[in-house]
Design an enzyme around this catalytic site. Structure first.
Site, mmCIF file in Angstrom:
data_model
loop_
_atom_site.group_PDB
_atom_site.id
_atom_site.type_symbol
_atom_site.label_atom_id
_atom_site.label_comp_id
_atom_site.label_asym_id
_atom_site.label_seq_id
_atom_site.Cartn_x
_atom_site.Cartn_y
_atom_site.Cartn_z
ATOM 1 N N ASP A 116 -1.094 -0.437 -15.380
ATOM 2 C CA ASP A 116 0.255 -1.291 -15.660
ATOM 3 C C ASP A 116 0.363 -1.830 -16.856
ATOM 4 O O ASP A 116 -0.460 -2.660 -17.367
ATOM 5 C CB ASP A 116 0.467 -2.176 -14.352
ATOM 6 N N GLN B 72 2.494 -5.857 -19.364
ATOM 7 C CA GLN B 72 2.252 -7.110 -20.351
ATOM 8 C C GLN B 72 1.383 -6.589 -21.548
ATOM 9 O O GLN B 72 1.336 -7.489 -22.596
ATOM 10 C CB GLN B 72 1.250 -8.216 -19.544
ATOM 11 N N LYS C 254 10.225 -6.689 -21.655
ATOM 12 C CA LYS C 254 9.186 -7.606 -22.144
ATOM 13 C C LYS C 254 8.556 -7.079 -23.400
ATOM 14 O O LYS C 254 7.769 -7.657 -24.147
ATOM 15 C CB LYS C 254 7.679 -7.199 -21.111
ATOM 16 N N HIS D 11 0.101 -7.593 -10.909
ATOM 17 C CA HIS D 11 1.592 -8.187 -10.409
ATOM 18 C C HIS D 11 1.516 -7.667 -9.158
ATOM 19 O O HIS D 11 1.218 -6.404 -8.889
ATOM 20 C CB HIS D 11 2.290 -7.676 -11.571
ATOM 21 N N CYS E 195 4.534 -14.102 -9.611
ATOM 22 C CA CYS E 195 4.512 -12.735 -8.848
ATOM 23 C C CYS E 195 3.014 -12.200 -8.938
ATOM 24 O O CYS E 195 2.861 -11.110 -8.861
ATOM 25 C CB CYS E 195 5.279 -11.601 -9.515
HETATM 26 N N1 PLP Z 1 3.480 -5.640 -14.122
HETATM 27 C C1 PLP Z 1 3.157 -6.739 -14.709
HETATM 28 C C2 PLP Z 1 1.745 -7.093 -15.128
HETATM 29 C C3 PLP Z 1 4.049 -7.854 -14.883
HETATM 30 O O1 PLP Z 1 3.976 -8.932 -15.731
HETATM 31 C C4 PLP Z 1 5.484 -7.440 -14.762
HETATM 32 C C5 PLP Z 1 6.477 -8.338 -14.843
HETATM 33 O O2 PLP Z 1 6.286 -9.590 -14.786
HETATM 34 C C6 PLP Z 1 5.545 -6.204 -13.740
HETATM 35 C C7 PLP Z 1 4.658 -5.664 -13.546
HETATM 36 C C8 PLP Z 1 7.049 -5.762 -13.491
HETATM 37 O O3 PLP Z 1 7.883 -5.631 -14.417
HETATM 38 P P1 PLP Z 1 9.459 -5.421 -13.908
HETATM 39 O O4 PLP Z 1 9.832 -6.421 -13.478
HETATM 40 O O5 PLP Z 1 10.047 -5.223 -15.472
HETATM 41 O O6 PLP Z 1 9.462 -4.033 -13.370
#
Ligand code: PLP
Length: 416
Positions: free
Chosen positions: A210, A213, A236, A133, A374
């Site tokens: 990370d 998900q 999420k 992401h 993203c």
């Molecule tokens: N990492 C992953 C794999 C994501 O899907 C997302 C959000 O879609 C993020 C990071 C960023 O999350 P946040 O916008 O809640 O900080």
């Protein structure tokens, strides 16, 4: 769990009961039943989470950690209880290893700006993967532009799986950090994160995962993974937005400087110098999202109450069913067919623009995400500007998959 569930051969979710917990699922969209297939962007909230947040404001709200009066103590206790819940959810060793912040993005930025700024320099390298992401790419680029280290990228194969041989080749003594997703939001790949971490550790690299998900779908065990940092977002995991957590290995957090200064994180301030609290408070400057964080604890309790095995079995069933049904549509191409995959289906429909697909589905009451999610490097890898993404959660049913199938057939008729 109770006797009734013990007697069942495999854990199962009572999806109708779960759906009844989510008030928004009773909403009509253009007069149609809401089919919510965008949980990967942000999941809906059960009454238990909504009630927990409302309860804080109605019954126990006050600023935390510094009040001597009853309400402040009570809010502080509830906030710290959420920290213990989060520790247990991630199987961290100690509660001090849990830093509350806004979410995964802020967690990566904290690590970059605190650990990264102190530990990376010209000549060093870090390893990311193609399927990250943007929030696990851009913070490192910002730092790279200041410090001059190298960013290496582990590629993925045509299924969207990390090419482990290529990843291994990227690892050498210059690599100081591996920062890789546990589950790709754009195409659903679940990465072999234990192996990724093990190989990184062999090179002495620090490992950040990370988990944005993975947290809603998988049982997380940071000790078993062997990572140094793990980030996820409350919104999420069926919790509130603006609340999330960073797990950091205690010794590393202890050695890291604060990244933001302000109230709450100090023990003594004068104009000559400031002294800082121990972790995790050293990293929690200012008034946090008090009610949201307490409600995040309620969300993690909700997930744990359902049981990860049952969640996984349910979502696997939905994924298999969705892949089979969507497979009936000749012009539909699924992007991301990894063997280990979360219930996220990214696809294109002939040469119809994903935004058109999303708009037509919307009129049917079906919420899907369209765009680059993203994750533009992932889109580049598959030579696409955008996909349609249907992502499933605990409240979705085979009926939702059928509605998606019907909506896509309708889209094809409109564009025929
Ligand atoms: N990492 C992953 C794999 C994501 O899907 C997302 C959000 O879609 C993020 C990071 C960023 O999350 P946040 O916008 O809640 O900080």
């Amino acid at each position: 769990m109770n006797m009734a569930t013990e007697r069942k051969p495999a854990p199962m979710l009572d999806v109708e009961r779960i759906r009844a917990d989510f008030p928004i699922l009773g909403e009509q969209i253009y007069g149609k039943r809401l089919v919510f297939l965008d949980s990967a962007a942000s999941a809906q909230k059960p009454r238990q989470v909504i009630d927990a947040e409302r309860m804080v404001y109605e019954r126990e709200y006050a600023n935390i950690h510094r009040g001597v009066y009853y309400l402040s103590q009570r809010a502080t206790d509830a906030f710290e209880a959420a920290r213990e819940t989060t520790r247990a959810f991630l199987n961290a060793r100690e509660t001090r290893e849990i830093v509350f912040l806004r979410g995964a993005t802020e967690g990566v930025n904290l690590v970059a700006q605190s650990w990264g700024l102190d530990n990376l320099k010209v000549g060093d390298a870090i390893v990311l993967s193609t399927i990250e992401h943007h929030s696990n790419i851009v913070p490192w680029q910002l730092l790279r532009d200041r410090l001059g280290f190298e960013i290496r990228v582990a590629p993925v194969d045509d299924e969207g799986q990390i090419d482990m041989a290529a990843y291994r080749d990227l690892l050498d003594e210059r690599v100081k950090l591996v920062a890789i997703t546990h589950c790709a939001n754009s195409i659903g790949t679940i990465t072999p994160i234990r192996e990724i971490a093990r190989l990184a550790k062999e090179q002495g690299a620090v490992v950040l995962v990370d988990g944005a998900q993975a947290a809603p779908h998988l049982r997380i065990d940071v000790q078993e993974i062997g990572c140094d940092f793990y980030v996820f977002s409350g919104h999420k995991t069926y919790g509130p937005s603006g609340a999330g957590a960073l797990y950091g290995r205690g010794e590393l957090l202890d050695a890291m400087p604060p990244w933001q200064g302000g109230g709450e994180m100090i023990t003594r301030v004068s104009f000559e110098e400031s002294r800082f609290h121990e972790v995790p408070h050293k990293f929690e400057a200012g008034t946090p999202n008090i009610a949201g964080t307490i409600a995040l604890g309620a969300a993690l309790d909700y997930i744990s109450g359902l049981g990860h095995e049952a969640i996984l079995a349910h979502e696997h069933d939905l994924l298999d069913y969705a892949m089979a049904r969507l497979g009936e549509i000749n012009s539909l191409r699924v992007i991301g067919t990894a063997r280990e995959k979360a219930a996220i289906v990214s696809f294109t429909l002939g040469d119809i623009h994903p935004h058109d697909v999303g708009t037509i589905l919307d009129r049917e009451g079906i919420a899907v995400r369209v765009g680059h999610h993203c994750a533009q490097p992932t889109m580049d890898r598959f030579d696409l500007p955008a996909t349609v993404r249907a992502s499933f959660g605990i409240y979705n049913t085979r009926e939702d998959v059928d509605a998606l199938y019907d909506g896509l057939r309708k889209t094809l008729e409109i564009f025929a």
